[in-house]
Scaffold this motif. Sequence first.
Motif, mmCIF file in Angstrom:
data_model
loop_
_atom_site.group_PDB
_atom_site.id
_atom_site.type_symbol
_atom_site.label_atom_id
_atom_site.label_comp_id
_atom_site.label_asym_id
_atom_site.label_seq_id
_atom_site.Cartn_x
_atom_site.Cartn_y
_atom_site.Cartn_z
ATOM 1 N N ARG A 204 -3.577 -33.010 13.554
ATOM 2 C CA ARG A 204 -2.305 -33.717 13.550
ATOM 3 C C ARG A 204 -2.372 -34.966 14.438
ATOM 4 N NH1 ARG A 204 0.366 -29.574 13.714
ATOM 5 N NH2 ARG A 204 1.014 -29.450 11.551
ATOM 6 N N LYS A 205 -3.051 -34.851 15.569
ATOM 7 C CA LYS A 205 -3.232 -36.033 16.428
ATOM 8 C C LYS A 205 -4.080 -37.085 15.717
ATOM 9 C CE LYS A 205 -2.892 -33.592 20.850
ATOM 10 N NZ LYS A 205 -3.625 -33.195 22.086
ATOM 11 N N LYS A 206 -5.103 -36.637 15.010
ATOM 12 C CA LYS A 206 -5.952 -37.573 14.275
ATOM 13 C C LYS A 206 -5.160 -38.280 13.185
ATOM 14 C CE LYS A 206 -10.175 -37.689 11.492
ATOM 15 N NZ LYS A 206 -11.289 -36.866 10.914
ATOM 16 N N ARG A 207 -4.298 -37.530 12.483
ATOM 17 C CA ARG A 207 -3.474 -38.146 11.450
ATOM 18 C C ARG A 207 -2.508 -39.157 12.047
ATOM 19 N NH1 ARG A 207 0.057 -34.241 7.691
ATOM 20 N NH2 ARG A 207 1.146 -33.964 9.673
ATOM 21 N N LEU A 208 -1.957 -38.843 13.225
ATOM 22 C CA LEU A 208 -1.055 -39.783 13.891
ATOM 23 C C LEU A 208 -1.790 -41.049 14.291
ATOM 24 C CD1 LEU A 208 1.785 -40.285 14.970
ATOM 25 C CD2 LEU A 208 1.110 -39.137 17.095
ATOM 26 N N ARG A 209 -3.040 -40.912 14.766
ATOM 27 C CA ARG A 209 -3.825 -42.107 15.106
ATOM 28 C C ARG A 209 -4.097 -42.962 13.874
ATOM 29 N NH1 ARG A 209 -6.748 -38.387 18.396
ATOM 30 N NH2 ARG A 209 -8.382 -38.258 16.786
ATOM 31 N N ILE B 26 -5.233 -33.833 0.423
ATOM 32 C CA ILE B 26 -5.761 -32.674 1.149
ATOM 33 C C ILE B 26 -5.674 -32.896 2.656
ATOM 34 C CG2 ILE B 26 -7.890 -31.400 1.644
ATOM 35 C CD1 ILE B 26 -8.601 -31.702 -1.307
ATOM 36 N N LEU B 27 -6.010 -34.105 3.106
ATOM 37 C CA LEU B 27 -5.926 -34.399 4.541
ATOM 38 C C LEU B 27 -4.492 -34.338 5.041
ATOM 39 C CD1 LEU B 27 -8.487 -37.348 4.881
ATOM 40 C CD2 LEU B 27 -8.782 -34.975 5.572
ATOM 41 N N ARG B 28 -3.534 -34.767 4.222
ATOM 42 C CA ARG B 28 -2.129 -34.690 4.640
ATOM 43 C C ARG B 28 -1.642 -33.250 4.700
ATOM 44 N NH1 ARG B 28 -1.374 -39.408 1.311
ATOM 45 N NH2 ARG B 28 -0.708 -38.069 -0.407
ATOM 46 N N GLN B 29 -2.106 -32.402 3.801
ATOM 47 C CA GLN B 29 -1.620 -31.021 3.746
ATOM 48 C C GLN B 29 -2.328 -30.088 4.717
ATOM 49 O OE1 GLN B 29 -2.110 -29.796 -0.321
ATOM 50 N NE2 GLN B 29 -0.254 -30.826 -1.022
ATOM 51 N N LEU B 30 -3.509 -30.461 5.180
ATOM 52 C CA LEU B 30 -4.329 -29.532 5.955
ATOM 53 C C LEU B 30 -3.663 -29.052 7.246
ATOM 54 C CD1 LEU B 30 -6.965 -28.014 6.148
ATOM 55 C CD2 LEU B 30 -8.025 -30.037 7.151
ATOM 56 N N PRO B 31 -3.076 -29.911 8.106
ATOM 57 C CA PRO B 31 -2.453 -29.372 9.330
ATOM 58 C C PRO B 31 -1.328 -28.382 9.048
ATOM 59 C CG PRO B 31 -2.774 -31.747 9.506
ATOM 60 C CD PRO B 31 -3.051 -31.388 8.083
ATOM 61 N N ASP B 32 -0.464 -28.680 8.086
ATOM 62 C CA ASP B 32 0.620 -27.752 7.755
ATOM 63 C C ASP B 32 0.083 -26.440 7.188
ATOM 64 O OD1 ASP B 32 2.381 -29.739 8.542
ATOM 65 O OD2 ASP B 32 2.522 -30.579 6.517
ATOM 66 N N MET B 33 -0.963 -26.523 6.374
ATOM 67 C CA MET B 33 -1.573 -25.308 5.835
ATOM 68 C C MET B 33 -2.169 -24.458 6.956
ATOM 69 S SD MET B 33 -2.332 -23.610 2.980
ATOM 70 C CE MET B 33 -2.436 -24.731 1.568
ATOM 71 N N GLY C 238 -0.596 -27.834 -4.372
ATOM 72 C CA GLY C 238 -1.345 -29.076 -4.220
ATOM 73 C C GLY C 238 -2.836 -28.839 -4.324
ATOM 74 N N PRO C 239 -3.621 -29.889 -4.145
ATOM 75 C CA PRO C 239 -5.079 -29.755 -4.292
ATOM 76 C C PRO C 239 -5.704 -28.844 -3.245
ATOM 77 C CG PRO C 239 -4.492 -31.934 -3.487
ATOM 78 C CD PRO C 239 -3.217 -31.284 -3.896
ATOM 79 N N LEU C 240 -5.203 -28.869 -2.002
ATOM 80 C CA LEU C 240 -5.764 -27.980 -0.976
ATOM 81 C C LEU C 240 -5.516 -26.521 -1.324
ATOM 82 C CD1 LEU C 240 -7.153 -27.594 1.725
ATOM 83 C CD2 LEU C 240 -4.932 -27.894 2.843
ATOM 84 N N HIS D 86 -4.123 -16.296 1.267
ATOM 85 C CA HIS D 86 -3.384 -16.014 0.023
ATOM 86 C C HIS D 86 -1.892 -16.308 0.193
ATOM 87 C CE1 HIS D 86 -2.248 -14.016 -3.697
ATOM 88 N NE2 HIS D 86 -1.371 -13.305 -3.018
ATOM 89 N N GLU D 87 -1.328 -15.930 1.336
ATOM 90 C CA GLU D 87 0.093 -16.195 1.568
ATOM 91 C C GLU D 87 0.362 -17.690 1.679
ATOM 92 O OE1 GLU D 87 4.069 -15.190 2.068
ATOM 93 O OE2 GLU D 87 2.348 -13.936 1.490
ATOM 94 N N ALA D 88 -0.550 -18.419 2.333
ATOM 95 C CA ALA D 88 -0.356 -19.868 2.471
ATOM 96 C C ALA D 88 -0.478 -20.576 1.134
ATOM 97 C CB ALA D 88 -1.371 -20.418 3.471
ATOM 98 N N THR D 89 -1.454 -20.190 0.320
ATOM 99 C CA THR D 89 -1.617 -20.835 -0.991
ATOM 100 C C THR D 89 -0.472 -20.487 -1.935
ATOM 101 O OG1 THR D 89 -3.037 -18.983 -1.664
ATOM 102 C CG2 THR D 89 -4.112 -20.962 -0.821
#
Length: 324
Positions: free
Chosen positions: A274-279, A176-183, A210-212, A202-205
């Motif tokens: 996305r910055k947090k994921r990069l860190r 979920i954390l990996r998919q959240l920025p792209d979602m 995935g779980p998100l 609805h369009e994004a889902t």
Amino acid sequence: MTGLMIIAGLWLLALALAGIGIFQEIRARQLRERISRMVRTKILEEEQILLAEIEDEEMKMSLPVRLFRTFVLPLVQQFSRFVPQAGASLKVTEELLAMAGYPLGLMPSDLMGLRLLLTLVGSFLGAFLPVLLAFKIPWVLTPTNIVISVSICSIVGFLGPIFWLRRVANCRRRQILRQLPDMLDLITLSIEAGLAFDGAVHEATRRFKGPLSDELKRAMKEVTLGKPRAQALRDMAERLKLEDISLLVSAVHQAETLGSPLAEALKALATELRKKRLRMIREQIAKLPVKLIFPLVLFIFPTLFIVILGPAIVQLSRTGLGGG
């Protein structure tokens, strides 16, 4: 004569009104029957669609999962009747199952029944394990070893499902954390294109799997059934217990309350996540040298020593023996 004409006219008017009433009743009955047929047809179509979706979901499951749901789950549900239906442990189990997405279709009472079943199975295996080993190692078959074996196998059977559930929950939360920025990026683009928040979700889902996506679909379904959107999103954050999801819920609620542009808030949140994921990725990379020390020392260095020094040691031993 005039009176007869008036009476005749009234009779004709009454007959006409009665005929119109009968005609209207017939049309109303025909309309009700038509609507009922349409409703029945719609219900049958929805049931067929639902059955088709259930069959598709079952076909997507792996063979071990289908075997578990077919043969083991009914037995687990029988054992779940002996489990108390309330308590702190059951509440903790329900929270873990919600974070894990209810794997294998297990409910909290089902998981407790599975733990009870595996404890009994572990006890029997622990009792027979020393007997099986006694054919190779006779001194193993002692009462103390049997008690130790039964205790260890019972504890493993009782605690094993919880460790497995925690692992599934952690893996699902990482996805979920990996998919959240792209979602969030896709939801932002949909809102900027003119869609409302519900339509953008609805369009994004629909495009993400995935779980998100499953969690957002569940939240939007609750909104469709009448739950306030803010409450549905808060329930989703409470189920997942993730700080990033809580930030998303706060951003949506703040944008709706203050009237600020939702797309800008989601875009800023996606950038920050996305910055947090990069860190986090950089932190994991920085930890790699320390984590590689143990494999290097235990597995790679001995192999290198054998490959490099082995032929030299063999040659030295031969020349030394030959010279001696």
